[in-house]
Design a protein around this motif. Structure first.
Motif, PDB file in Angstrom:
ATOM      1  N   PRO A   4     -12.404   9.286 -35.661  1.00 13.27           N
ATOM      2  CA  PRO A   4     -12.737   9.481 -34.248  1.00 13.27           C
ATOM      3  C   PRO A   4     -11.658   8.871 -33.355  1.00 13.27           C
ATOM      4  CG  PRO A   4     -14.638   8.656 -35.451  1.00 13.27           C
ATOM      5  CD  PRO A   4     -13.463   8.569 -36.386  1.00 13.27           C
ATOM      6  N   VAL A   5     -11.421   9.506 -32.234  1.00 12.67           N
ATOM      7  CA  VAL A   5     -10.467   9.009 -31.251  1.00 12.67           C
ATOM      8  C   VAL A   5     -11.088   7.785 -30.577  1.00 12.67           C
ATOM      9  CG1 VAL A   5      -9.278   9.537 -29.083  1.00 12.67           C
ATOM     10  CG2 VAL A   5      -9.454  11.279 -30.874  1.00 12.67           C
ATOM     11  N   SER A   6     -10.381   6.671 -30.617  1.00 13.17           N
ATOM     12  CA  SER A   6     -10.855   5.456 -29.948  1.00 13.17           C
ATOM     13  C   SER A   6     -10.434   5.496 -28.480  1.00 13.17           C
ATOM     14  CB  SER A   6     -10.253   4.222 -30.618  1.00 13.17           C
ATOM     15  OG  SER A   6      -8.870   4.134 -30.322  1.00 13.17           O
ATOM     16  N   PRO A   7     -11.078   4.711 -27.616  1.00 14.14           N
ATOM     17  CA  PRO A   7     -10.647   4.661 -26.215  1.00 14.14           C
ATOM     18  C   PRO A   7      -9.162   4.302 -26.079  1.00 14.14           C
ATOM     19  CG  PRO A   7     -12.809   3.677 -26.418  1.00 14.14           C
ATOM     20  CD  PRO A   7     -12.324   3.952 -27.828  1.00 14.14           C
TER      21      PRO A   7
ATOM     22  N   GLU B  22      -6.863   5.321 -27.843  1.00 12.02           N
ATOM     23  CA  GLU B  22      -6.069   6.498 -28.216  1.00 12.02           C
ATOM     24  C   GLU B  22      -6.210   7.663 -27.233  1.00 12.02           C
ATOM     25  OE1 GLU B  22      -5.990   6.144 -33.047  1.00 12.02           O
ATOM     26  OE2 GLU B  22      -7.903   6.678 -32.085  1.00 12.02           O
ATOM     27  N   HIS B  23      -6.938   7.479 -26.148  1.00 14.55           N
ATOM     28  CA  HIS B  23      -7.114   8.556 -25.162  1.00 14.55           C
ATOM     29  C   HIS B  23      -5.777   9.018 -24.596  1.00 14.55           C
ATOM     30  CE1 HIS B  23     -11.675   8.034 -24.164  1.00 14.55           C
ATOM     31  NE2 HIS B  23     -11.440   8.137 -25.456  1.00 14.55           N
TER      32      HIS B  23
ATOM     33  N   HIS C 259     -17.234  15.002 -30.428  1.00 20.90           N
ATOM     34  CA  HIS C 259     -16.514  14.204 -31.420  1.00 20.90           C
ATOM     35  C   HIS C 259     -15.027  14.566 -31.407  1.00 20.90           C
ATOM     36  CE1 HIS C 259     -20.292  12.818 -33.173  1.00 20.90           C
ATOM     37  NE2 HIS C 259     -20.708  14.075 -33.145  1.00 20.90           N
TER      38      HIS C 259
END
Length: 169
Positions: free
Chosen positions: A7-10, A12-13, A58
């Motif tokens: 999952p993309v973490s904050p 990594e936005h 997701h």
């Protein structure tokens, strides 16, 4: 080479904001659905929706040996942009050009289908013959041919239940 699909973490936005225009640029080849606005920004831009934290969204990041390699956007029921009765909708899938044709897309797809067991639907733009062939081949291999080739909103699509793969093995 090690592929991770997480999952993309904050944190990594920003990374995803840098990758997303590359994806839209690729899609622009297949019609007028995506184009640049007067400021040079791709439209429509669905990334804010995916990064909103809404239930059923997701965003997933692919990393190859720690380096960004692509992403996917998986919708989970009750996701508003999918067929009722299905569990997951693969809305967007992108592998960087330099990583294509090396098995990255196949491995990433398998990892997604394993991570989210259930009934999946995915569709492609009818003009994107390479994507249609890719998904038919990858899902066919993943499901040993047990999938439905159909249409969604007039576009080529595939439907399958990833839980049945475990029963076939």
């Amino acid at each position: 080479m090690t592929l991770t699909v997480l999952p993309v973490s904050p944190a990594e936005h920003t990374l995803l904001r840098h990758l997303y225009p590359l994806y839209l640029h690729d899609l622009s080849e297949f019609g007028n659905s995506y184009s640049l606005d007067a400021d040079g920004l791709w439209q429509p831009d669905y990334l804010p929706y995916w990064l909103s934290g809404k239930e059923g969204c997701h965003p997933m990041l692919f990393r190859l040996d720690g380096r960004p390699a692509g992403f996917a956007m998986v919708g989970q029921a009750p996701f508003p942009f999918m067929t009722p009765g299905r569990d997951f909708h693969l809305s967007e899938f992108f592998v960087l050009r330099g990583e294509r044709r090396h098995g990255v897309g196949r491995k990433a797809a398998f990892a997604l289908f394993d991570r989210f067991p259930g009934t999946w639907e995915l569709s492609q733009l009818s003009a994107n013959q390479a994507a249609i062939a890719f998904w038919r081949r990858v899902i066919g291999e993943y499901m040993d041919g047990a999938f439905e080739d159909t249409t969604l909103d007039g576009e080529p699509a595939q439907v399958f239940d990833s839980r049945k793969r475990k029963q076939m093995a």
